[in-house]
Design an enzyme around this catalytic site. Structure first.
Site, short mmCIF file in Angstrom:
data_model
loop_
_atom_site.label_atom_id
_atom_site.label_comp_id
_atom_site.label_asym_id
_atom_site.label_seq_id
_atom_site.Cartn_x
_atom_site.Cartn_y
_atom_site.Cartn_z
N HIS A 63 4.21 6.17 -4.39
CA HIS A 63 3.26 6.93 -5.19
C HIS A 63 2.07 7.30 -4.31
O HIS A 63 1.96 6.84 -3.17
CB HIS A 63 2.84 6.17 -6.45
CG HIS A 63 2.10 4.90 -6.20
ND1 HIS A 63 2.68 3.80 -5.62
CD2 HIS A 63 0.81 4.55 -6.47
CE1 HIS A 63 1.80 2.81 -5.56
NE2 HIS A 63 0.65 3.26 -6.05
N ASP A 67 -3.95 3.45 -1.15
CA ASP A 67 -3.50 2.27 -0.42
C ASP A 67 -2.02 2.33 -0.05
O ASP A 67 -1.50 1.42 0.61
CB ASP A 67 -3.80 0.99 -1.21
CG ASP A 67 -3.17 0.96 -2.59
OD1 ASP A 67 -3.18 2.00 -3.27
OD2 ASP A 67 -2.68 -0.11 -3.00
N HIS A 140 2.68 3.57 -13.99
CA HIS A 140 1.50 3.13 -13.26
C HIS A 140 0.30 4.06 -13.47
O HIS A 140 -0.69 3.96 -12.75
CB HIS A 140 1.84 3.04 -11.76
CG HIS A 140 0.77 2.44 -10.92
ND1 HIS A 140 0.15 1.23 -11.23
CD2 HIS A 140 0.17 2.88 -9.78
CE1 HIS A 140 -0.76 0.96 -10.31
NE2 HIS A 140 -0.78 1.95 -9.42
N ASP A 211 4.00 0.41 -7.39
CA ASP A 211 3.17 -0.28 -8.37
C ASP A 211 3.64 0.09 -9.77
O ASP A 211 3.95 1.25 -10.05
CB ASP A 211 1.71 0.15 -8.21
CG ASP A 211 1.13 -0.30 -6.86
OD1 ASP A 211 1.85 -0.96 -6.11
OD2 ASP A 211 -0.03 0.05 -6.59
#
Length: 304
Positions: A63, A67, A140, A211
């Site tokens: 995604h 980070d 997410h 995530d």
């Protein structure tokens, strides 16, 4: 194959954990390396590992949170100066191509190798004779994917002892028999290669998650996997916060691995609120549900 964890932290880097990047080395299988996510400073982490950017063949982005992608422009640029001449393909959500092309354009970066950017439009991401990669959407708050990497089954071993009993000696004929061909020996004996090939060896399956909060799609990605790599941003007592930020807890990751009947779970993407001293308690929480659990640390290597 090996999984090399280059970054195992969540959100922002800490002194003990850089942000997310995972390398899957397949030097014996296809003489290449695949990278999953590329957080800030991933190329610096690579300098402290055995990984060579010239061997990098594919990058899979789960995604577009920073980070997981802020290390991409620098890594793509540096590959040109580290012997990278072969084509590189980057896969990921819609928007990835704009991010990469804009970053390279405004910085005046010119690559010395062909770069292909594939924005995912289907569950089948990549397939050839040796590997198949599929994906499922997660939950997410931003489009996030879980990737399932399936290795093709391998042909069974050739029964060399049985062939020797027929007077067949090792050599070029073994290659034909290994391919299942029928061969006529000098004395007229007809040997059917398929009769001397043992059971095929099932290919390995790896599930690597972006995530996510708990979602039904996860099960299809992780089912019967040899290894599940899943975020466990929060400990079990932080369930409310995990749900609010659309992340997972240790117990949720372990429950997925159990329900999927996976063989091993590796948890990663650990919040900076936890220090290295907390690693054991985090993995112990998982082991109450799924005993074969490990926690990834930066530069940890897991052989598959």
């Amino acid at each position: 194959m090996e999984l090399i964890f280059l970054g195992t932290g969540a959100g922002v880097p800490s002194k003990g954990r850089n942000v997310t990047a995972i390398a899957l080395t397949m030097l014996n299988e296809r003489n290449s390396i695949w990278l999953f996510d590329c957080g800030e400073a991933t190329q610096h982490q690579i300098l402290r590992s055995s990984i060579k950017l010239s061997k990098l063949e594919k990058i899979f982005i789960t995604h577009l949170h920073g980070d997981h992608i802020f290390g991409l422009p620098g890594l793509l640029s540096s590959r040109s100066f580290q012997g990278g001449e072969t084509a590189l393909t980057v896969y990921g959500p819609v928007g990835l191509a704009n991010y990469i092309r804009t970053s390279l354009a405004v910085s005046g970066t010119h690559l010395k190798y062909p770069l292909e950017i594939v924005e995912i439009e289907d569950e089948l991401v990549f397939e050839d004779a040796t590997f198949r990669v599929t994906c499922k959407e997660l939950e997410h708050g931003i489009l996030s994917y879980g990737y399932r990497i399936e290795e093709a089954d391998k042909t069974g071993a050739l029964d060399a002892a049985g062939l020797a009993a027929l007077g067949v000696k090792p050599g070029p004929i073994f290659k034909e028999l290994k391919e299942g061909k029928t061969v006529t020996l000098e004395d007229g004996t007809v040997v059917n290669g398929s009769a001397f090939i043992g059971p095929s060896k099932k290919g390995r399956v790896i599930a690597i998650f972006g995530d996510t909060k708990v979602t039904p799609n996860e099960l299809a990605v992780a089912r019967h996997a040899d290894v599940v790599v899943h975020e466990a941003t929060f400990a079990a007592d932080m369930g409310d916060m995990a749900g609010e930020y659309m992340h997972s807890t240790t117990l949720e990751a372990a429950t997925l691995a159990k329900n999927a009947e996976a063989k091993q779970l590796i948890i990663t993407h650990i919040s900076s609120r936890y220090s290295r001293d907390d690693n054991q308690s985090l993995v112990d929480e998982c082991r109450t549900i799924f005993p074969n659990t490990e926690i990834a640390t930066d530069f940890a290597i897991f052989e598959l």
